[in-house]
Design a protein around this motif. Structure first.
Motif, PDB file in Angstrom:
ATOM      1  N   UNK A  42     -25.420  73.087 -21.876  1.00 29.79           N
ATOM      2  CA  UNK A  42     -24.303  73.088 -22.824  1.00 29.79           C
ATOM      3  C   UNK A  42     -23.890  71.665 -23.201  1.00 29.79           C
ATOM      4  N   UNK A  43     -23.880  70.760 -22.236  1.00 31.16           N
ATOM      5  CA  UNK A  43     -23.528  69.380 -22.541  1.00 31.16           C
ATOM      6  C   UNK A  43     -24.616  68.699 -23.383  1.00 31.16           C
ATOM      7  N   UNK A  44     -25.862  69.046 -23.142  1.00 34.06           N
ATOM      8  CA  UNK A  44     -26.954  68.514 -23.956  1.00 34.06           C
ATOM      9  C   UNK A  44     -26.806  68.968 -25.405  1.00 34.06           C
ATOM     10  N   UNK A  45     -26.489  70.246 -25.595  1.00 38.10           N
ATOM     11  CA  UNK A  45     -26.272  70.764 -26.948  1.00 38.10           C
ATOM     12  C   UNK A  45     -25.070  70.087 -27.594  1.00 38.10           C
ATOM     13  N   UNK A  46     -23.982  69.938 -26.847  1.00 40.58           N
ATOM     14  CA  UNK A  46     -22.793  69.277 -27.389  1.00 40.58           C
ATOM     15  C   UNK A  46     -23.113  67.851 -27.810  1.00 40.58           C
ATOM     16  N   UNK A  47     -23.860  67.147 -26.979  1.00 42.20           N
ATOM     17  CA  UNK A  47     -24.263  65.778 -27.291  1.00 42.20           C
ATOM     18  C   UNK A  47     -25.036  65.717 -28.598  1.00 42.20           C
ATOM     19  N   UNK A  48     -25.987  66.637 -28.758  1.00 45.50           N
ATOM     20  CA  UNK A  48     -26.795  66.647 -29.973  1.00 45.50           C
ATOM     21  C   UNK A  48     -25.947  66.944 -31.209  1.00 45.50           C
ATOM     22  N   UNK A  49     -25.046  67.918 -31.099  1.00 44.01           N
ATOM     23  CA  UNK A  49     -24.220  68.293 -32.246  1.00 44.01           C
ATOM     24  C   UNK A  49     -23.257  67.170 -32.633  1.00 44.01           C
ATOM     25  N   UNK A  50     -22.690  66.496 -31.636  1.00 40.65           N
ATOM     26  CA  UNK A  50     -21.743  65.422 -31.915  1.00 40.65           C
ATOM     27  C   UNK A  50     -22.428  64.185 -32.506  1.00 40.65           C
TER      28      UNK A  50
END
Length: 230
Positions: A178-186
């Motif tokens: 989830x943090x990896x996805x958040x990082x990519x989206x941000x």
């Protein structure tokens, strides 16, 4: 995060700094005295001592990679080598907005490393949990506890088996995804038709129904808030 901070020829001498390093070998070389063949790629986690020869080295700040030991990877040599050479071309150039290219190159390299290094022979129970977690990353209603309890096996046994085979607990695996996805989206600047997606929208896309809770988790994980990260 996942930022390329250096591209250079050869070893940095002693150990990696607080960053992952990736070395692409254009000819046969060595890493810590072991032979590495032309086209292979070595991944060195933060603070691991190493020495290497005949390789092009690229360093990443804040990379999210599942490696705890120095790992040599086959299978992605052409793509990785091309991407590293592109990074070397642009990192010291005067090209306007080169950071967008470098960000794309960084994500490309790290994605290849994760795919080609991923362990394929998990036990059926652990693979089931992994698959359910990956499907539930963006689902705000996903319950990891329910997922584990639905399996016809002891709860503690599954948790221990998962950690033994993947190197992390089911909870930490879900958090990392989830943090990896958040990082990519941000960091990607992704937007809808009118503006960049809000923190609330990104939180929901990462499986968090409460934006404030998402922000607290994100800050604990990365050390800065989602807004500062963006």
């Amino acid at each position: 995060m996942n930022k390329i901070i250096e591209v250079a020829v050869g070893s940095n001498g002693e150990r990696t700094p607080k960053s992952f390093e990736v070395i692409v070998f254009s000819e046969n070389g060595e890493i810590n005295g072991k032979t590495v063949l032309t086209g292979q790629t070595a991944v060195i986690p933060p603070l691991k001592k190493y020495s290497a020869s005949n390789g092009l080295r690229i360093s990443f700040d804040g990379a999210l990679l599942p490696f705890t030991e120095i790992t040599v990877i086959d299978g992605c040599k052409a793509a990785i080598a091309f991407a590293v050479c592109e990074a070397q071309t642009y990192i010291n150039s005067d090209l306007p907005k080169k950071e967008f290219l470098l960000s794309a190159i960084s994500n490309f390299i790290l994605s290849y490393l994760i795919v080609f290094a991923e362990k394929k022979d998990f036990s059926p129970a652990v693979e089931t949990v992994r698959s359910e977690i990956l499907k539930g990353v963006s689902d705000c209603t996903f319950s990891l506890e329910d997922c584990l309890k639905r399996l016809p096996l002891n709860y503690d046994y599954i948790r221990k088996a998962f950690k033994k085979e993947t190197g992390t607990t089911p909870h930490d695996f879900l958090l990392k995804e989830r943090m990896s996805l958040a990082s990519q989206l941000l960091s990607s600047g992704i937007s809808n038709k009118f503006s960049s997606y809000s923190i609330s929208q990104i939180a929901e896309a990462c499986g968090y129904s409460e934006p404030l809770y998402f922000s607290r988790v994100f800050k604990k994980y990365f050390g800065i808030s989602p807004s500062e990260y963006r």
